[in-house]
Design an enzyme around this catalytic site. Structure first.
Site, mmCIF file in Angstrom:
data_model
loop_
_atom_site.group_PDB
_atom_site.id
_atom_site.type_symbol
_atom_site.label_atom_id
_atom_site.label_comp_id
_atom_site.label_asym_id
_atom_site.label_seq_id
_atom_site.Cartn_x
_atom_site.Cartn_y
_atom_site.Cartn_z
ATOM 1 N N ASP A 64 19.448 101.461 -101.249
ATOM 2 C CA ASP A 64 18.985 102.256 -102.390
ATOM 3 C C ASP A 64 18.325 103.522 -101.863
ATOM 4 O O ASP A 64 18.700 104.010 -100.798
ATOM 5 C CB ASP A 64 18.044 101.433 -103.272
ATOM 6 N N HIS B 269 20.774 105.917 -101.612
ATOM 7 C CA HIS B 269 21.049 106.732 -102.789
ATOM 8 C C HIS B 269 20.584 108.169 -102.607
ATOM 9 O O HIS B 269 20.831 109.005 -103.456
ATOM 10 C CB HIS B 269 20.371 106.146 -104.026
#
Length: 460
Positions: free
Chosen positions: A254, A277
């Site tokens: 993430d 991300h």
């Protein structure tokens, strides 16, 4: 998303653009990172500190939580809790450590949490922000955690049981603990530590200031291809100021660095991020009626590989959301390899469709953002489009600049930057998403191989 280690290549992917050769002076693995950025525990200047030791665990279920708490109480107000190399210290129940003052933890061994998921979901500490759970909570003044040891969240069972679920789904009841949580803390220094396999976010700081990381690693690597780590961000925050990160290796599923609501004076220098991300501002604007902000941020000298985006700003849209602003943010010296967009402004977070976003647009203003010295290449998922900025019609997005922005697409041809609703000159050509140029660029899709770390970058 791709969650493999830096040195791993995806042999099954047909490459339209070969990954660049890896130079000798750039680390390819956690061990090489430690060689390039070695951490040596230093004795504190000034007075000699008393040192406390506690017994180590004999098995993976031998809970020494009470001993750990007792050790910190003895070391408090000027001492050091020492956890030696080769020893494991199992924590099997929640600990309230918010009483600390001038205390150090010298971690050379491993602190490991039990993976009794049913127990922790019933007994962990909770925070209302995004329904967060915490194994323990730290707080107080002048706290230092340092050494070459490991803080292990034992996350595999959590990832297995969470597979297929979403953290922000309002119907989700499977909550996972955060590996390191601090609240109402002033002066937390973390040096050398390896944060490993957090069930959820790796660190979360709330209403705290003067937070620093140096020479740390953060990994979340699954042994189950059907249950990859999710939401294992390296850094999250709520109401913080004066944060610095210097030299970090991050391989998670993430965000690499993700300050959320109300963050001021943040500095990041030298991070290697794989499978993330991105370097994310936000998300903010989530809760109805709340004003939230992020301001005064510099993030520089980043290697962003095999992830979703490089530099990212994200704000909530939809019914019952809040409002706010992101201001004075500089992303500088970013090397992108195999990311979807190298720069991305998302005003339709979280996973809402275009119709809902149009009906309930974000109310977060974006101003004074710089993208400086960007190079490398994208993944080809969005064709020749290498960056995309979308401002909400209910917000103002102004003074956003690109300088020395040289990201290419593996699909070949002229790279394109897409922008909608951005005021003023961006410093580079930018086309509307409905333009023929954008439409053609987005259609030119291709793929490329997983990336290893890049050739030396211009700022070295």
């Amino acid at each position: 998303m791709k969650f493999l280690a830096f040195a791993t290549l995806a042999a099954a992917v047909v490459s339209a653009f070969p990954a660049p050769d890896l130079p000798a002076d750039i680390p390819r693995s956690l061990s090489e990172f430690k060689e390039k950025h070695p951490y040596t525990a230093k004795r504190s200047k000034g007075h000699c500190r008393k040192t406390i030791t506690i017994r180590a665990s004999k098995t993976d279920t031998d809970d020494v939580a009470d001993d750990f708490l007792s050790g910190l109480k003895q070391a408090n107000n000027g001492g050091t809790l020492y956890l030696p190399k080769g020893k494991t210290f199992v924590i099997g129940k929640p600990l309230d450590l918010t009483f600390l003052n001038d205390v150090q933890v010298h971690l050379e061994g491993e602190i490991k949490f039990t993976n009794d998921t049913a127990y922790w979901q019933k007994n962990a500490f909770a925070h209302p922000f995004q329904n967060s759970l915490m194994f323990w909570k730290w707080g107080g003044k002048n706290i230092k955690i340092y050494g070459n040891g490991v803080l292990n969240g034992n996350g595999q069972r959590w990832w297995n049981e969470f597979a297929g679920l979403e953290i922000l789904d309002p119907t989700n009841t499977y909550l996972r603990p955060i590996l390191f949580y601090a609240e109402n803390a002033t002066g937390i220094d973390i040096e050398g530590i390896h944060f490993k396999d957090s069930p959820c976010w790796t660190t979360f700081f709330v209403t705290s200031k003067h937070i620093s990381f140096k020479d740390v690693a953060c990994t979340a690597e699954s042994n189950n291809a059907t249950a990859l780590p999710k939401n294992s961000d390296f850094f999250d925050s709520l109401n913080v100021e004066h944060v610095s990160v210097e030299r970090a290796w991050v391989n998670v599923g993430d965000d690499c660095f993700s300050p959320k609501s109300n963050a001021t004076d943040l500095y990041v220098n030298t991070m290697y991020c794989n499978g993330t991300h991105g370097q994310s501002m936000g998300s903010i604007g989530q809760y109805a009626g709340e004003k939230t902000f992020i301001k005064d941020v510099v993030i520089e000298n980043l290697w962003m590989l095999n992830g979703q985006h490089g530099a990212r700003l994200k704000s909530w849209a939809g019914p019952n959301v809040g409002y706010g602003f992101i201001d004075n943010v500089t992303f500088r010296n970013f090397w992108n390899a195999n990311n979807e967009y190298s720069a991305f402004l998302d005003s339709c977070y979280f996973n809402i469709n275009a119709t809902t976003c149009s009906q309930y647009p974000s109310q977060v203003n974006i101003s004074n953002v710089n993208f400086e010295n960007f190079s490398g290449y994208t993944s080809g998922k969005y064709g020749r489009a290498v960056a995309r900025l979308t401002c909400s019609p209910n917000a103002v997005c102004e003074n956003i600049k690109f300088k020395n922005f040289n990201v290419t697409s593996p699909c070949g041809g002229e790279p394109v930057i897409i922008c909608d609703g951005i005021s003023g000159d961006l410093g580079v050509p930018c086309v509307n998403s409905t333009s023929p140029e954008a439409t053609a660029a987005l259609k030119d899709k291709c793929s490329t191989a997983m990336a290893t770390l890049p050739k030396p970058t211009p700022w070295l």
